[in-house]
Design an enzyme around this catalytic site. Structure first.
Site, PDB file in Angstrom:
ATOM      1  N   ARG A 244       0.825  -1.216   0.000  1.00  0.00           N
ATOM      2  CA  ARG A 244       0.000   0.000   0.000  1.00  0.00           C
ATOM      3  C   ARG A 244       0.858   1.265   0.000  1.00  0.00           C
ATOM      4  O   ARG A 244       0.439   2.288  -0.530  1.00  0.00           O
ATOM      5  CB  ARG A 244      -0.996  -0.021   1.159  1.00  0.00           C
ATOM      6  CG  ARG A 244      -0.376  -0.251   2.501  1.00  0.00           C
ATOM      7  CD  ARG A 244      -1.451  -0.701   3.509  1.00  0.00           C
ATOM      8  NE  ARG A 244      -0.846  -1.131   4.753  1.00  0.00           N
ATOM      9  CZ  ARG A 244      -1.023  -0.516   5.918  1.00  0.00           C
ATOM     10  NH1 ARG A 244      -1.792   0.549   6.010  1.00  0.00           N
ATOM     11  NH2 ARG A 244      -0.456  -0.980   7.011  1.00  0.00           N
TER      12      ARG A 244
ATOM     13  N   SER B  40      -4.922   4.621   5.834  1.00  0.00           N
ATOM     14  CA  SER B  40      -4.549   3.209   5.791  1.00  0.00           C
ATOM     15  C   SER B  40      -4.310   2.707   4.370  1.00  0.00           C
ATOM     16  O   SER B  40      -3.430   1.899   4.129  1.00  0.00           O
ATOM     17  CB  SER B  40      -5.644   2.345   6.429  1.00  0.00           C
ATOM     18  OG  SER B  40      -5.831   2.724   7.768  1.00  0.00           O
TER      19      SER B  40
ATOM     20  N   GLU C 221     -19.583   2.989   1.094  1.00  0.00           N
ATOM     21  CA  GLU C 221     -18.928   2.369  -0.058  1.00  0.00           C
ATOM     22  C   GLU C 221     -19.838   2.257  -1.279  1.00  0.00           C
ATOM     23  O   GLU C 221     -19.378   2.323  -2.418  1.00  0.00           O
ATOM     24  CB  GLU C 221     -18.393   0.984   0.323  1.00  0.00           C
ATOM     25  CG  GLU C 221     -17.285   1.011   1.373  1.00  0.00           C
ATOM     26  CD  GLU C 221     -17.779   1.215   2.797  1.00  0.00           C
ATOM     27  OE1 GLU C 221     -19.017   1.182   3.018  1.00  0.00           O
ATOM     28  OE2 GLU C 221     -16.938   1.418   3.706  1.00  0.00           O
TER      29      GLU C 221
ATOM     30  N   PHE D  21     -14.761  -4.371   2.215  1.00  0.00           N
ATOM     31  CA  PHE D  21     -15.747  -3.315   1.948  1.00  0.00           C
ATOM     32  C   PHE D  21     -15.735  -2.899   0.476  1.00  0.00           C
ATOM     33  O   PHE D  21     -16.769  -2.529  -0.080  1.00  0.00           O
ATOM     34  CB  PHE D  21     -15.480  -2.103   2.848  1.00  0.00           C
ATOM     35  CG  PHE D  21     -15.146  -2.480   4.264  1.00  0.00           C
ATOM     36  CD1 PHE D  21     -15.919  -3.427   4.933  1.00  0.00           C
ATOM     37  CD2 PHE D  21     -14.056  -1.928   4.922  1.00  0.00           C
ATOM     38  CE1 PHE D  21     -15.602  -3.797   6.240  1.00  0.00           C
ATOM     39  CE2 PHE D  21     -13.736  -2.305   6.219  1.00  0.00           C
ATOM     40  CZ  PHE D  21     -14.500  -3.237   6.880  1.00  0.00           C
TER      41      PHE D  21
ATOM     42  N   HIS E  13      -5.530  -4.395   2.605  1.00  0.00           N
ATOM     43  CA  HIS E  13      -5.996  -5.226   3.718  1.00  0.00           C
ATOM     44  C   HIS E  13      -6.763  -6.460   3.234  1.00  0.00           C
ATOM     45  O   HIS E  13      -7.817  -6.805   3.785  1.00  0.00           O
ATOM     46  CB  HIS E  13      -6.830  -4.409   4.697  1.00  0.00           C
ATOM     47  CG  HIS E  13      -6.028  -3.333   5.389  1.00  0.00           C
ATOM     48  ND1 HIS E  13      -5.472  -2.279   4.705  1.00  0.00           N
ATOM     49  CD2 HIS E  13      -5.684  -3.164   6.689  1.00  0.00           C
ATOM     50  CE1 HIS E  13      -4.819  -1.501   5.554  1.00  0.00           C
ATOM     51  NE2 HIS E  13      -4.929  -2.013   6.765  1.00  0.00           N
TER      52      HIS E  13
ATOM     53  N   ASP F 161      -7.310  -7.734  13.443  1.00  0.00           N
ATOM     54  CA  ASP F 161      -8.681  -7.233  13.253  1.00  0.00           C
ATOM     55  C   ASP F 161      -9.697  -8.363  13.096  1.00  0.00           C
ATOM     56  O   ASP F 161     -10.896  -8.170  13.295  1.00  0.00           O
ATOM     57  CB  ASP F 161      -8.756  -6.299  12.039  1.00  0.00           C
ATOM     58  CG  ASP F 161      -8.333  -4.875  12.383  1.00  0.00           C
ATOM     59  OD1 ASP F 161      -8.208  -4.571  13.580  1.00  0.00           O
ATOM     60  OD2 ASP F 161      -8.127  -4.076  11.453  1.00  0.00           O
TER      61      ASP F 161
ATOM     62  N   ARG G 253      -2.002  -5.910   3.764  1.00  0.00           N
ATOM     63  CA  ARG G 253      -1.774  -4.837   4.727  1.00  0.00           C
ATOM     64  C   ARG G 253      -0.296  -4.740   5.106  1.00  0.00           C
ATOM     65  O   ARG G 253       0.286  -3.675   5.154  1.00  0.00           O
ATOM     66  CB  ARG G 253      -2.583  -5.098   6.000  1.00  0.00           C
ATOM     67  CG  ARG G 253      -2.346  -4.065   7.096  1.00  0.00           C
ATOM     68  CD  ARG G 253      -3.070  -4.417   8.381  1.00  0.00           C
ATOM     69  NE  ARG G 253      -2.386  -5.431   9.159  1.00  0.00           N
ATOM     70  CZ  ARG G 253      -1.532  -5.164  10.142  1.00  0.00           C
ATOM     71  NH1 ARG G 253      -1.255  -3.923  10.472  1.00  0.00           N
ATOM     72  NH2 ARG G 253      -0.944  -6.142  10.805  1.00  0.00           N
TER      73      ARG G 253
END
Lengths: 314, 276
Positions: free
Chosen positions: A9, A36, A57, A82, A108, A116, A166
């Site tokens: 990322r 993020s 979203e 998402f 992620h 998470d 991630r």
């Protein structure tokens, strides 16, 4: 070539920031996760072309489609669950059906999201994106490839889904090597088994190939960084030579890379195939490395799968 | 555009209605009820208020129209054909295999269709994206979006409403076809929408309430909405589902079915009488 531990990322953010200066038509849209997903790097240099939609979203995809219909090339980012699940039908109707320039770039993805837990670990995203007509799916193998893939999809017509993880993991490609959508790359040659990976599993495939080599087994490692359209020529060519195949992905074995390769093989060279991936299960909280081990996503899992595949050859 | 008189626009609405009845009868399916309730709006937009060039559908300066309630494609297609986007004869291919007139509108398939819709609740987001692109590029086109009232039960509309206010999309003008009927029956018996104007006001929109069958009120509403320089505007149109055909009016049964042969004859007779 020195391998470095880098997060994809971060290189996605860098690529976006570079694209901001190169192309006026790029717009980036995010759903409250810019820090993020690293789209914040784009916002820092081109705030007038950065759009914050908040935690919405479905609306994000509608807005992205409207922007794309008006001539923009839109990068829409959030976490994988998402970005694909919450707004699947919006992606289908608003972006994919009219072939709009909406690039859905998710971070992620996979179980290595870690602590998470399952709600945030996308393990079905490739499957659900793959089922949508007109959709191209890219899963870069490391941070360098993530940078190049970002540049490549910006210039590629139509909707694209790009998937990233991630955490930091080893680089395995050469920095600055141009990314070709739809083209697999052979990372290591071998004659006994074809090992096809995507995302951070390519690095584990290479590690597995090293272990297999010590036992006198030659594994051919292919980086399948485009999952759709699948480079079926590369699959058929390699498996025709080796006679068996292993796929490795940080995703469910249902509908992802393993399924795509299985579909290709059963319509061409029928050869034993073993799929490494999560096995119809949700993930859970934990350290990424512990989860990769618990859910069977390590180099040693790939080694075992390779041996099983070889033993099934006629 | 703009040379039509009020009475000509009223006639045009009935012409569009007649097309809707003929098209859906020829297709043996489709959604006449909500098409008829929005006839005056389509007449006003395509033959008076909108800047557009049917001979150049992708003209950059055009006002955009997004049909969020995509199931009323017949009324949109009728307006596009009458405006000259494609031959009127083609209307009777609606819903047939190989036709450009798909059951719900498809971008790229038919000139004049801006976005693909048909899954309710998505059009306002698309329209907001188009309006935002115009604002980013300093263009002065307006973006019109027709919403059904039932579809406002879908949360994405309100995501888009919040967004449009946040980004000051004053060039976005939404219309709600408030005919109070959805497939199930009365909207208020399904999941109620009242008080609807207060909801939009709470989301920061300008609200204009009109008789959706009054050409004059619609023209004034569009003019007023176009003068907004800060917030988006919603025009809530109080309408009658099935308007213009006696037995279809306020009849939820005609939400999604075409006329039988005898109904067809009666409907065509009534509309031709109105057009005389």
């Amino acid at each position: 070539m020195n391998s470095r531990l880098l997060a994809q990322r971060n290189y996605y953010g860098k690529a976006l920031a570079d694209l901001a200066g190169e192309r006026e038509d790029i717009v980036v849209i995010d759903a409250d996760l810019a820090g993020s997903t690293k789209t914040s790097d784009f916002k820092a240099v081109a705030p007038e072309r950065f759009v914050e939609v908040g935690i919405a979203e479905q609306n994000m995809i509608g807005i992205a489609s409207g922007l794309a219909a008006s001539g923009k090339v839109v990068f829409a980012s959030t976490f994988g669950v998402f970005a694909t699940g919450r707004c699947w039908e919006q992606i289908r109707l608003a972006a994919a059906y009219p072939k709009l320039n909406v690039k859905i770039v998710a971070t992620h993805c996979g179980i290595s999201v870690g602590e998470d837990g399952a709600s945030h670990q996308a393990l079905e995203d490739i499957a659900i994106m793959r089922a949508i007509p007109n959709m191209t799916i890219v899963s870069p193998a490391d941070a360098y490839e993530a940078y190049e893939a970002t540049k490549a999809i910006a210039g590629y017509p139509g909707p694209v889904y790009m998937r990233m993880g991630r955490s930091e993991f080893p680089t395995i490609t050469e920095e600055g090597r141009k990314f070709e959508i739809g083209k697999a790359s052979v990372m290591r040659s071998g004659k006994d088994v074809t090992v096809i990976g995507c995302g951070q599993m390519v690095s584990s495939c290479l590690e597995a190939a090293g272990i297999l080599a010590e036992e006198g087994i030659g594994a051919e490692v292919i980086n399948m960084s485009t999952i759709k359209p699948l480079d079926s020529g590369a699959v058929i060519g390699s498996v025709s030579k080796t006679g068996c195949c292993v796929t490795a992905e940080e995703h469910s074995i249902i509908g992802g890379l393993g399924s795509a390769v299985a579909e290709c093989l059963c319509e061409s060279v029928c050869a034993p195939l073993e799929r490494v991936g999560t096995r119809d299960t949700f993930g859970e909280s934990g350290k990424p490395s512990d989860l990769m081990e618990k859910y069977g996503l390590t180099a040693s899992d790939i080694v075992s799968a390779a041996k099983r595949a070889i033993s099934r050859k006629k | 555009m703009g040379e039509y008189t009020v009475s000509e626009l009223e006639k045009m609405a009935d012409r569009l209605r007649l097309h809707v009845i003929e098209m859906t009868y020829a297709a043996s399916s489709g959604h006449p009820g909500g098409s008829l309730s929005s006839a005056e709006l389509l007449s006003v937009l395509y033959f008076h208020s909108m800047r557009h060039k049917p001979s150049d559908p992708s003209w950059d300066g055009r006002d955009r129209f997004i049909l969020s309630k995509g199931h009323v494609a017949p009324i949109l297609y009728a307006a596009l054909a009458e405006a000259g986007y494609f031959p009127v004869d083609e209307l009777l291919t609606l819903r047939k295999i190989g036709s450009r007139l798909q059951g719900h509108p498809v971008r790229g398939k038919l000139p004049g269709v801006e976005m693909s819709t048909g899954s309710l609740g998505q059009g306002l987001s698309m329209a907001a994206g188009i309006a935002l692109a115009g604002k980013m590029d300093g263009k002065d086109y307006r973006t019109f979006c027709l919403l059904g009232d039932g579809e406002l039960q879908s949360g994405q509309n309100w995501e888009a409403a919040m967004f449009a206010r946040q980004y000051g999309l004053s060039g976005l003008i939404a219309f709600v076809d408030r005919n109070r009927l959805q497939i199930t029956g009365n909207t208020e018996d399904a999941v109620g929408l009242d008080p609807l104007p207060e909801k939009w006001r709470a989301f920061g929109w300008n609200v204009i309430i009109v008789d959706g069958h009054s050409v004059r009120e619609l023209i004034e509403a569009v003019d007023k909405a176009s003068r907004s320089r800060k917030n988006p505007t919603v025009v809530i149109m109080n309408t009658v589902k099935g308007k213009g055909v006696s037995f279809m009016e306020n009849n939820a049964g005609f939400h999604g079915r075409a006329c039988s042969e005898s109904e067809y004859r009666k409907a065509v007779g009534e509309l031709k009488e109105a057009l005389r």
